[in-house]
Scaffold this motif. Structure first.
Motif, mmCIF file in Angstrom:
data_model
loop_
_atom_site.group_PDB
_atom_site.id
_atom_site.type_symbol
_atom_site.label_atom_id
_atom_site.label_comp_id
_atom_site.label_asym_id
_atom_site.label_seq_id
_atom_site.Cartn_x
_atom_site.Cartn_y
_atom_site.Cartn_z
ATOM 1 N N GLU A 78 0.830 -1.211 0.000
ATOM 2 C CA GLU A 78 0.000 0.000 0.000
ATOM 3 C C GLU A 78 0.860 1.254 0.000
ATOM 4 O O GLU A 78 0.529 2.252 -0.644
ATOM 5 N N VAL A 79 1.959 1.197 0.750
ATOM 6 C CA VAL A 79 2.864 2.343 0.813
ATOM 7 C C VAL A 79 3.398 2.661 -0.583
ATOM 8 O O VAL A 79 3.416 3.815 -1.014
ATOM 9 N N TYR A 80 3.818 1.611 -1.278
ATOM 10 C CA TYR A 80 4.351 1.821 -2.625
ATOM 11 C C TYR A 80 3.264 2.281 -3.584
ATOM 12 O O TYR A 80 3.477 3.180 -4.408
ATOM 13 N N ARG A 81 2.080 1.655 -3.462
ATOM 14 C CA ARG A 81 0.988 2.002 -4.377
ATOM 15 C C ARG A 81 0.598 3.467 -4.209
ATOM 16 O O ARG A 81 0.531 4.232 -5.183
ATOM 17 N N SER A 82 0.351 3.886 -2.962
ATOM 18 C CA SER A 82 -0.036 5.280 -2.721
ATOM 19 C C SER A 82 1.086 6.218 -3.145
ATOM 20 O O SER A 82 0.839 7.315 -3.642
ATOM 21 N N GLY A 83 2.317 5.758 -2.962
ATOM 22 C CA GLY A 83 3.456 6.573 -3.363
ATOM 23 C C GLY A 83 3.462 6.844 -4.847
ATOM 24 O O GLY A 83 3.612 7.993 -5.282
ATOM 25 N N TYR A 84 3.292 5.802 -5.644
ATOM 26 C CA TYR A 84 3.278 5.974 -7.094
ATOM 27 C C TYR A 84 2.110 6.837 -7.540
ATOM 28 O O TYR A 84 2.216 7.622 -8.484
ATOM 29 N N ILE A 85 0.968 6.694 -6.850
ATOM 30 C CA ILE A 85 -0.186 7.529 -7.180
ATOM 31 C C ILE A 85 0.147 9.000 -6.934
ATOM 32 O O ILE A 85 -0.175 9.872 -7.751
ATOM 33 N N VAL A 86 0.801 9.273 -5.812
ATOM 34 C CA VAL A 86 1.184 10.663 -5.494
ATOM 35 C C VAL A 86 2.116 11.220 -6.565
ATOM 36 O O VAL A 86 1.927 12.338 -7.062
ATOM 37 N N ILE A 87 3.119 10.419 -6.945
ATOM 38 C CA ILE A 87 4.068 10.877 -7.961
ATOM 39 C C ILE A 87 3.342 11.148 -9.274
ATOM 40 O O ILE A 87 3.524 12.194 -9.909
ATOM 41 N N GLY A 88 2.485 10.217 -9.674
ATOM 42 C CA GLY A 88 1.744 10.376 -10.921
ATOM 43 C C GLY A 88 0.863 11.612 -10.912
ATOM 44 O O GLY A 88 0.906 12.445 -11.825
ATOM 45 N N LEU A 89 0.073 11.763 -9.856
ATOM 46 C CA LEU A 89 -0.812 12.922 -9.747
ATOM 47 C C LEU A 89 -0.023 14.230 -9.758
ATOM 48 O O LEU A 89 -0.437 15.212 -10.372
ATOM 49 N N SER A 90 1.103 14.232 -9.045
ATOM 50 C CA SER A 90 1.913 15.453 -8.984
ATOM 51 C C SER A 90 2.397 15.851 -10.365
ATOM 52 O O SER A 90 2.327 17.018 -10.747
ATOM 53 N N LEU A 91 2.895 14.865 -11.117
ATOM 54 C CA LEU A 91 3.405 15.175 -12.446
ATOM 55 C C LEU A 91 2.293 15.699 -13.342
ATOM 56 O O LEU A 91 2.451 16.714 -14.024
ATOM 57 N N ILE A 92 1.154 15.011 -13.322
ATOM 58 C CA ILE A 92 0.033 15.430 -14.177
ATOM 59 C C ILE A 92 -0.408 16.839 -13.808
ATOM 60 O O ILE A 92 -0.586 17.704 -14.677
ATOM 61 N N THR A 93 -0.590 17.084 -12.501
ATOM 62 C CA THR A 93 -1.061 18.398 -12.064
ATOM 63 C C THR A 93 -0.065 19.485 -12.440
ATOM 64 O O THR A 93 -0.468 20.554 -12.923
ATOM 65 N N SER A 94 1.226 19.237 -12.200
ATOM 66 C CA SER A 94 2.208 20.271 -12.489
ATOM 67 C C SER A 94 2.303 20.572 -13.972
ATOM 68 O O SER A 94 2.426 21.736 -14.370
ATOM 69 N N VAL A 95 2.260 19.526 -14.797
ATOM 70 C CA VAL A 95 2.295 19.769 -16.254
ATOM 71 C C VAL A 95 1.083 20.575 -16.671
ATOM 72 O O VAL A 95 1.196 21.551 -17.413
ATOM 73 N N ALA A 96 -0.088 20.182 -16.169
ATOM 74 C CA ALA A 96 -1.316 20.903 -16.499
ATOM 75 C C ALA A 96 -1.220 22.359 -16.077
ATOM 76 O O ALA A 96 -1.558 23.277 -16.836
ATOM 77 N N LEU A 97 -0.741 22.591 -14.856
ATOM 78 C CA LEU A 97 -0.636 23.969 -14.364
ATOM 79 C C LEU A 97 0.402 24.774 -15.140
ATOM 80 O O LEU A 97 0.209 25.945 -15.420
ATOM 81 N N ALA A 98 1.510 24.120 -15.502
ATOM 82 C CA ALA A 98 2.561 24.831 -16.221
ATOM 83 C C ALA A 98 2.107 25.239 -17.615
ATOM 84 O O ALA A 98 2.589 26.233 -18.160
ATOM 85 N N LEU A 99 1.197 24.436 -18.160
ATOM 86 C CA LEU A 99 0.713 24.724 -19.512
ATOM 87 C C LEU A 99 -0.424 25.738 -19.542
ATOM 88 O O LEU A 99 -0.800 26.222 -20.604
ATOM 89 N N LEU A 100 -0.965 26.059 -18.365
ATOM 90 C CA LEU A 100 -2.102 26.968 -18.269
ATOM 91 C C LEU A 100 -1.829 28.310 -18.960
ATOM 92 O O LEU A 100 -0.824 28.936 -18.612
#
Lengths: 165, 158
Positions: free
Chosen positions: A143-165
């Protein structure tokens, strides 16, 4: 035996059972104990045992220090901003226009926006992950690893989206 | 006498974390004669009982911990509010929450890495000064400049 193993109690010496029966509370707090540890080792001039230089790095470890790094970095940025607001003449739009006039170029601009957005996103998402741990959920290693990868994925998606705004 | 299997012989070395694994396998096994079970359960209860630990009855550390989490949740909620209805109220709330969250967070960093009576005191004083200046600066910015929400909006419209 099964319930006992689940509690995870480990006893190294048998006669400790008798001590627990008449257990007395410790006379010191955790903080005092920790201070005693550091005082003793500092006084004896002991070198610190190698830890981060020899222990194999893992994803949870890296995510943890990144959470701390983004936190310290963001805090520093906010403090720097606040200090600048107090010390510098002129107002915010003035300095924004100043930056505009520097014609920084889209890639560097995008990169800076991404850096800022990533720090905030990662710290926020991982912060939520921490809050789940604080209520006792998600401690099993997968679970630790799974939630970790989810956090990394979400962070990348959100930051790319925000940077492209 | 209770026979105990040593931790090192039980814990699997180099397990692959991504594979699903039973949590029980990683725990130390204790082989114990049946009649001792009651006392061990009692020991476990005593160990986990909060009131028997610590010389003082102070719940300060525990309350601080809880306050940190409450503030974190509050700050999380402020994000959408700042986006959806910017204004002076959320600006000042954000200034307070951000400064306090940062202050407590940096406090934990200091606790982890700074040791020794004088060093700790000096670092704490420095942190207090930094947080005070930060809060003052943010409030000043909110009062006599565009304010936090507007500033972020302007920065991003660049």
């Amino acid at each position: 035996l099964a319930t006992f193993a689940r509690q995870g109690v480990c006893l190294s010496r048998p006669h400790h059972n008798l001590l627990y029966r008449h257990a007395a509370p410790m006379g010191t707090t955790a903080k005092q104990e920790m201070n005693k540890f550091w005082d003793k080792n500092a006084k004896l001039n002991r070198p610190m045992s190698p830890h981060i230089t020899i222990y194999k790095w893992s994803v949870p470890m890296m995510m943890s220090i990144t959470h701390r790094g983004t936190g310290v970095g963001l805090s520093g940025a906010i403090s720097a901003f606040a200090l600048a607001a107090l010390v510098l003449p002129g107002n915010y739009p003035y300095y924004l226009d100043l930056l505009h006039s520097l014609s920084i170029g889209p890639y560097l601009l995008g990169l800076t926006k991404f850096g800022l957005a990533f720090s905030v996103s990662y710290h926020t998402y991982n912060g939520i992950r921490h809050l789940f741990w604080d209520v006792g959920k998600g401690f099993k290693i997968p679970e630790v690893y799974r939630s970790g990868y989810i956090v990394i994925g979400l962070s990348l998606i959100t930051s790319v989206a925000l940077a492209l705004l | 006498m209770a026979a105990v299997i040593r931790l090192s012989s039980v814990c699997r070395r180099g397990f692959k974390p991504l594979l699903y694994q039973s949590a029980l396998l990683a725990r130390p096994l204790v082989v114990v004669p049946k009649h001792r079970d009651q006392r061990h359960l009692l020991a476990a209860q005593i160990h986990s009982s909060q009131t028997l630990y610590g010389g003082s009855d102070s719940k300060a550390a525990s309350l601080h911990w809880t306050a940190e989490r409450v503030l974190s949740v509050l700050l999380l909620a402020m994000g959408p509010v700042a986006y959806l209805s910017p204004g002076p109220l959320i600006d000042y709330s954000l200034a307070a929450a951000l400064t306090l969250h940062g202050h407590w967070g940096l406090g934990q960093v200091l606790t982890d890495y700074v040791h020794g009576e004088t060093k700790e005191k000096m670092a704490s004083a420095g942190l207090f000064l930094l947080s005070t200046v930060t809060f003052a600066g943010l409030c000043y910015f909110n009062y006599s400049d565009v304010g936090i929400c507007r500033a972020v909006a302007l920065l991003w419209s660049k």
